[in-house]
Design a protein around this motif. Structure first.
Motif, PDB file in Angstrom:
ATOM      1  N   ALA A  54       3.161 131.446 -98.545  1.00 41.58           N
ATOM      2  CA  ALA A  54       1.980 132.280 -98.719  1.00 41.58           C
ATOM      3  C   ALA A  54       1.664 132.365-100.194  1.00 41.58           C
ATOM      4  O   ALA A  54       2.219 133.170-100.925  1.00 41.58           O
ATOM      5  N   GLY A  55       0.779 131.474-100.658  1.00 47.44           N
ATOM      6  CA  GLY A  55       0.420 131.486-102.069  1.00 47.44           C
ATOM      7  C   GLY A  55       1.590 131.124-102.955  1.00 47.44           C
ATOM      8  O   GLY A  55       2.004 129.978-103.047  1.00 47.44           O
ATOM      9  N   ASP A  56       2.182 132.128-103.598  1.00 46.65           N
ATOM     10  CA  ASP A  56       3.242 131.871-104.571  1.00 46.65           C
ATOM     11  C   ASP A  56       4.630 132.066-103.987  1.00 46.65           C
ATOM     12  O   ASP A  56       5.603 132.084-104.734  1.00 46.65           O
ATOM     13  N   SER A  57       4.779 132.188-102.675  1.00 50.48           N
ATOM     14  CA  SER A  57       6.097 132.441-102.093  1.00 50.48           C
ATOM     15  C   SER A  57       6.504 131.329-101.127  1.00 50.48           C
ATOM     16  O   SER A  57       5.657 130.618-100.587  1.00 50.48           O
ATOM     17  N   GLU A  59      -3.972 117.534-103.458  1.00 47.23           N
ATOM     18  CA  GLU A  59      -4.915 118.411-102.760  1.00 47.23           C
ATOM     19  C   GLU A  59      -4.227 119.241-101.685  1.00 47.23           C
ATOM     20  O   GLU A  59      -4.497 120.436-101.547  1.00 47.23           O
ATOM     21  N   ILE A  60      -3.318 118.617-100.938  1.00 43.51           N
ATOM     22  CA  ILE A  60      -2.621 119.329 -99.863  1.00 43.51           C
ATOM     23  C   ILE A  60      -1.778 120.456-100.436  1.00 43.51           C
ATOM     24  O   ILE A  60      -1.791 121.583 -99.937  1.00 43.51           O
ATOM     25  N   VAL A  61      -1.031 120.156-101.504  1.00 46.31           N
ATOM     26  CA  VAL A  61      -0.194 121.181-102.117  1.00 46.31           C
ATOM     27  C   VAL A  61      -1.061 122.283-102.720  1.00 46.31           C
ATOM     28  O   VAL A  61      -0.738 123.463-102.641  1.00 46.31           O
ATOM     29  N   PHE A  62      -2.193 121.883-103.330  1.00 48.82           N
ATOM     30  CA  PHE A  62      -3.134 122.859-103.885  1.00 48.82           C
ATOM     31  C   PHE A  62      -3.601 123.806-102.787  1.00 48.82           C
ATOM     32  O   PHE A  62      -3.566 125.030-102.944  1.00 48.82           O
ATOM     33  N   TRP A  63      -4.035 123.245-101.639  1.00 45.49           N
ATOM     34  CA  TRP A  63      -4.522 124.084-100.551  1.00 45.49           C
ATOM     35  C   TRP A  63      -3.426 125.005-100.033  1.00 45.49           C
ATOM     36  O   TRP A  63      -3.676 126.181 -99.748  1.00 45.49           O
ATOM     37  N   GLN A  64      -2.201 124.499 -99.909  1.00 46.06           N
ATOM     38  CA  GLN A  64      -1.099 125.332 -99.445  1.00 46.06           C
ATOM     39  C   GLN A  64      -0.891 126.524-100.370  1.00 46.06           C
ATOM     40  O   GLN A  64      -0.457 127.593 -99.939  1.00 46.06           O
ATOM     41  N   SER A  65      -1.195 126.339-101.655  1.00 49.54           N
ATOM     42  CA  SER A  65      -0.971 127.414-102.616  1.00 49.54           C
ATOM     43  C   SER A  65      -2.036 128.503-102.539  1.00 49.54           C
ATOM     44  O   SER A  65      -1.824 129.615-103.022  1.00 49.54           O
ATOM     45  N   VAL A  66      -3.201 128.192-101.932  1.00 42.24           N
ATOM     46  CA  VAL A  66      -4.278 129.185-101.896  1.00 42.24           C
ATOM     47  C   VAL A  66      -4.657 129.618-100.489  1.00 42.24           C
ATOM     48  O   VAL A  66      -5.383 130.600-100.322  1.00 42.24           O
ATOM     49  N   GLN A  67      -4.161 128.929 -99.435  1.00 41.73           N
ATOM     50  CA  GLN A  67      -4.684 129.156 -98.099  1.00 41.73           C
ATOM     51  C   GLN A  67      -4.436 130.565 -97.570  1.00 41.73           C
ATOM     52  O   GLN A  67      -5.175 131.046 -96.711  1.00 41.73           O
TER      53      GLN A  67
END
Length: 316
Positions: A76-79, A224-232
């Motif tokens: 979840a974002g940063d966790s 992009e995938i890792v970026f999205w996982q960080s903000v989703q």
């Protein structure tokens, strides 16, 4: 009860399959919980750099967990929340993560470094419908909150299991009373060489972050995938806008646009968790129904259905 049996028999005669709740699996597991220290501060200072660095760090973390035979259950974002088949694998992974991130952070000034706090616990957990929960998970999360930036905290059980198997030392931090856990937890801080090169794990290489003036963007193909996982799971509309700025035609562009048009879709997932934890032990069917109405596709919907059935069943 008789009516239920009759209905089941009728369904069988008609060839109708009854839907069964997914099985609840209980097991003993090593749990690693981690989050970024000072994430909100970093985002306020420089959103673009922080998300690029988080994307890079998450690539390192995810690959180390995979190489250590861990399974990621929550991001979840940063966790990050992951489960491992052995305490040694969880511990080696945690140390390798902190050492790898120390080297990844080294080029940046102190106020731009992104450091993780990690907690490790071994205990009984429950797995259902792709989610992992229980006191074993909750304790790991509480330990992570007690760890210093770049540090690792473990329980007495983890320390006892590792004492003769690893080179690190364990500093006794005493007993701590933590939220939602009945008994105090004996906490140990791991003393290790954070500047050493990570060992014991055969980790695939991760592309470096570009610190040039025009970017700070990850050069990895799966950025992009890792970026999205960080903000989703974020509740910040700015993070979705930043994703669209970087990936206007990306794989998740439509989802990001939908969340911007309907902010309710981006609700902080911790709100649902808090809601569930506040009602699950109340033995009140009305509260369970309220949860199911508010979160019809929620994380705990299967458990809520089981609990509601139990509470609604007539007394023997």
């Amino acid at each position: 009860m008789v009516a239920a049996k009759a209905l089941t028999a009728k369904n069988r005669l008609l060839g109708i399959r009854t839907m069964e709740a997914p099985p609840l699996e209980r097991k003993l597991a090593a749990i690693l919980a981690a989050d970024v220290e000072g994430y909100s501060r970093l985002m306020n200072a420089n959103e673009e750099h922080t998300l690029a660095l988080l994307t890079h760090h998450r690539a390192i973390i995810d690959r180390l967990i995979e190489a250590s035979h861990g399974q990621i259950f929550g991001t979840a974002g940063d966790s990050v929340l992951a489960e491992f088949p052995s305490v040694v694998q969880a511990f080696d992974c945690a140390v390798a993560i902190q050492q790898s991130l120390w080297h990844a952070n080294n080029p940046f000034p102190d106020d731009e470094k992104m450091q993780l706090r990690i907690g490790i616990n071994v205990g009984d957990v429950m797995v259902k419908s792709g989610d992992i929960f229980g006191d074993g998970v909750n304790i790991a999360a509480r330990l992570e909150a007690l760890a210093a930036a770049g540090g690792i905290c473990v329980t007495r059980g983890v320390r006892d299991h590792l004492r003769d198997k690893v080179e690190a030392k364990f500093e006794d931090c005493g007993e701590h009373k933590v939220k939602n856990i009945a008994r105090p937890i004996r906490v140990f801080r791991v003393v290790f060489d954070e500047r050493a090169q990570p060992g014991n794990i055969d980790e695939p290489p991760v592309d470096e972050i570009d610190n040039s003036a025009n970017g700070g963007q990850l050069r990895s193909a799966d950025a992009e995938i890792v970026f999205w996982q960080s903000v989703q799971a974020s509740e910040s509309m700015e993070e979705y806008r930043l994703y669209l700025d970087n990936y206007p035609n990306g794989k998740f562009a439509e989802l990001a646009k939908n969340r911007l048009s309907d902010p309710a879709q981006a609700e902080d997932p911790s709100v649902e968790v808090t809601f569930w934890e506040s009602i699950r032990d109340k033995q009140n069917p009305a509260l369970v129904r309220a949860y199911m109405e508010k979160y019809p596709q929620g994380k705990f919907r299967s458990l809520a259905k089981i609990l509601l059935d139990d509470l609604s069943a007539p007394s023997p």
